[in-house]
Motif scaffolding. Structure first.
Motif, mmCIF file in Angstrom:
data_model
loop_
_atom_site.group_PDB
_atom_site.id
_atom_site.type_symbol
_atom_site.label_atom_id
_atom_site.label_comp_id
_atom_site.label_asym_id
_atom_site.label_seq_id
_atom_site.Cartn_x
_atom_site.Cartn_y
_atom_site.Cartn_z
ATOM 1 N N ALA A 355 8.099 27.305 69.067
ATOM 2 C CA ALA A 355 8.085 28.284 67.865
ATOM 3 C C ALA A 355 9.290 28.957 67.767
ATOM 4 O O ALA A 355 10.211 29.211 67.037
ATOM 5 C CB ALA A 355 6.955 29.058 67.801
ATOM 6 N N MET A 356 9.921 29.607 69.066
ATOM 7 C CA MET A 356 10.896 30.262 69.188
ATOM 8 C C MET A 356 12.298 29.387 68.940
ATOM 9 O O MET A 356 13.108 29.844 68.418
ATOM 10 C CB MET A 356 11.077 30.787 70.551
ATOM 11 N N PRO A 370 15.585 30.165 73.983
ATOM 12 C CA PRO A 370 14.667 31.130 74.572
ATOM 13 C C PRO A 370 14.507 31.018 76.237
ATOM 14 O O PRO A 370 15.042 29.874 76.991
ATOM 15 C CB PRO A 370 13.378 30.499 74.503
ATOM 16 N N HIS A 371 14.288 32.103 76.993
ATOM 17 C CA HIS A 371 14.460 32.267 78.597
ATOM 18 C C HIS A 371 12.850 32.515 78.915
ATOM 19 O O HIS A 371 12.415 33.267 78.140
ATOM 20 C CB HIS A 371 15.479 33.232 78.860
ATOM 21 N N PHE A 372 12.724 32.230 79.790
ATOM 22 C CA PHE A 372 11.350 32.868 80.826
ATOM 23 C C PHE A 372 12.233 33.802 81.621
ATOM 24 O O PHE A 372 13.397 33.927 81.877
ATOM 25 C CB PHE A 372 10.760 31.735 81.369
ATOM 26 N N GLY A 373 11.256 34.683 82.280
ATOM 27 C CA GLY A 373 11.943 35.730 83.331
ATOM 28 C C GLY A 373 10.917 35.843 84.452
ATOM 29 O O GLY A 373 9.741 35.693 84.471
ATOM 30 N N ALA A 384 13.194 38.218 75.750
ATOM 31 C CA ALA A 384 14.450 38.286 74.891
ATOM 32 C C ALA A 384 14.812 39.460 74.222
ATOM 33 O O ALA A 384 14.086 40.446 74.228
ATOM 34 C CB ALA A 384 14.120 37.245 73.725
ATOM 35 N N ARG A 385 16.120 39.796 74.178
ATOM 36 C CA ARG A 385 16.626 40.944 73.448
ATOM 37 C C ARG A 385 16.905 40.715 72.066
ATOM 38 O O ARG A 385 17.852 39.964 71.663
ATOM 39 C CB ARG A 385 17.845 41.554 74.445
ATOM 40 N N ALA A 386 16.407 41.727 71.047
ATOM 41 C CA ALA A 386 16.694 41.264 69.664
ATOM 42 C C ALA A 386 17.926 41.840 69.259
ATOM 43 O O ALA A 386 18.478 42.967 69.771
ATOM 44 C CB ALA A 386 15.521 42.018 68.864
ATOM 45 N N LYS A 387 18.499 40.969 68.425
ATOM 46 C CA LYS A 387 19.749 41.674 67.755
ATOM 47 C C LYS A 387 19.856 42.732 66.710
ATOM 48 O O LYS A 387 20.511 43.545 66.564
ATOM 49 C CB LYS A 387 20.386 40.392 67.258
ATOM 50 N N TYR A 388 18.600 42.719 65.989
ATOM 51 C CA TYR A 388 18.508 43.620 64.757
ATOM 52 C C TYR A 388 18.229 45.008 65.337
ATOM 53 O O TYR A 388 18.601 45.942 64.601
ATOM 54 C CB TYR A 388 17.466 43.115 63.770
#
Length: 469
Positions: A355-356, A370-373, A384-388
């Motif tokens: 989905a991502m 997408p990344h896991f952490g 994830a870090r959002a751009k908006y």
């Protein structure tokens, strides 16, 4: 009876079609995801004149001859000479009422190397499609940078599946979250999501189920697709792969997803160690690396990178692998006695990852995929870090309704600004910086997530010059 399933990619194709200045449209994607069918449907509804060639099946010598004999000393196509050499079965008009569609473009480097000329010298539209283009781009393939607009097609999403089987449920689905979904519809969607997790998103598998109403027939269709992947693999990898090897790799990936939640620094060594059968001399680390490289190139598998939190710039590439289609995951999971709760959890994670990936990720979040952490001694499914809004989002996926300790720590310690749970058995709920989303609505959540926006003062632009475009 033939049937066409509407695909979300048609929106991007429409956007390309209405551009004043078009490059060649390249539709990429795995085998059997519906590229050719979707493009042909699009062409029927948009063009009066069509030259359609499958470079893997059709006799297209006339097309190569027309290109060669109409190209002058400056590598420019003479349109009149080119038009004269087109067979009578085709009608070519040098404007945007005509499209040239070249399917399986990776099959012939000669035709591929003429694409720049087709784009720059002809006024018609050009669409190309191929499954293994990057694998084919060797020395003899000239890469025409700037002449392509590429879009990737994936197996059918749950939303596309829902649209194919229930108009009423799909109507409510696409209006969420602006409009609340009724309890009966939520129950219906959850039930159909269970079916989708069983058969996956390959159009031929879904079509077989729609016609036969039989999971057995749907699984047979999946087996046919797996055989196609095996045959392609044998051809592309000089016979290094057979059915046993592909199955061993796929089942080993499932084991690693279950046992090694923090990822694996050397995915190839981990795969070899996890083979249930003792690996043969042919199936060593090098052979495994070739198989994985091939399966990721053809989108049968998708690599996932890892963040070592709290520093999201500290990342490690390809430490997990998910399946491009959850039906393929389910197919191989049935092959061994895996614990059902573990498999349900992996399928849920795989679904959210897909989905991502399909949600225009690069325009919504930093990093390209997408990344896991990992954080301290725990793991978060995705981060994830959002751009908006420049906020950090932690995503925890649960097939049931249990919470996650690492997710809570990330929020408490200020590493994550917002925590999103995708849960299999929970209603939608927002409580401060924590949001709970029903698992089957994950695609809608990411679809509605805002892209990065730009504030541009258009008054500074010279309108007379802008009219040139």
């Amino acid at each position: 009876m033939d049937v066409y399933f509407r695909r979300d990619i048609e929106v991007k194709m429409e956007e390309w079609y209405h551009k004043k200045f078009k490059n060649i449209l390249h539709v990429d994607g795995a085998r059997q995801v519906g590229k050719t069918c979707t493009i042909e449907h699009f062409i029927r509804n948009h063009y009066q004149n069509v030259i359609s060639i499958n470079l893997a099946k059709d006799d297209y010598k006339w097309f190569v001859d027309a290109l060669r004999n109409s190209t002058n000393n400056w590598s420019k196509i003479d349109v009149i000479r080119f038009t004269e050499m087109i067979p009578n079965e085709f009608r070519y008009v040098d404007d945007d009422s005509t499209v040239i569609f070249l399917d399986e473009i990776q099959s012939d480097h000669v035709v591929y190397n003429y694409l720049r000329s087709l784009n720059r010298d002809l006024k018609c539209d050009v669409i190309v499609s191929g499954s293994y283009l990057m694998m084919a781009l060797k020395q003899e393939f000239f890469q025409p940078a700037g002449d392509f607009e590429s879009i990737t097609m994936y197996p059918m999403s749950f939303g596309e599946f829902l649209n194919a089987v229930s108009d009423s449920l799909y109507s409510e689905y696409v209006r969420w979250p602006e409009n609340k979904i009724t309890e009966n519809s939520l129950s219906g969607m959850k039930s159909l999501f269970g079916l989708y997790c069983e058969i996956g998103g390959y159009p031929e598998v879904i079509k077989e189920f729609v016609f036969s109403k039989s999971l057995k027939e749907a699984h047979s269709a999946m087996e046919s697709i797996i055989r196609t992947v095996i045959l392609d693999s044998q051809f592309k990898l000089d016979d290094i792969v057979d059915a046993k090897m592909l199955g061993s790799v796929s089942r080993s990936i499932i084991r690693i997803l279950i046992r090694e939640k923090r990822g694996s620094k050397n995915i190839y060594e981990a795969l070899v160690k996890n083979f249930q059968d003792k690996p043969s001399n042919r199936l060593n680390k090098v052979a495994t690396a070739k198989i994985i490289a091939w399966l990721t190139e053809c989108h049968f598998l998708e690599p996932v990178d890892k963040y070592v939190l709290p520093d999201s710039t500290n990342d490690y590439p390809g430490e997990k692998l998910y399946f491009g289609d959850i039906g393929a995951l389910r197919y191989y999971a049935k092959d061994r006695d895996f614990d059902s709760s573990n498999i349900d959890g992996i399928i849920a994670e795989n679904f959210v990852f897909n989905a991502m990936l399909k949600s225009d990720y690069i325009n919504k979040f930093f990093d390209y995929s997408p990344h896991f952490g990992v954080y301290r001694d725990g793991e978060i499914d995705f981060f994830a870090r959002a751009k908006y809004d420049r906020k950090n989002y932690a995503f925890e996926v649960k097939s049931g309704n249990e919470s996650g300790n690492t997710a809570t720590k990330l929020l408490k310690d200020g590493v994550a600004d917002k925590l999103i749970y995708f849960m299999g058995n929970h209603q939608h709920k927002i409580d401060g910086n924590v949001e709970i989303v029903p698992l089957f609505l994950a695609e809608r959540w990411f679809d509605e997530f805002p892209c990065e926006t730009y504030d541009i003062d258009l008054s500074i632009l010279d309108s007379s010059k802008m009219n040139l475009f």
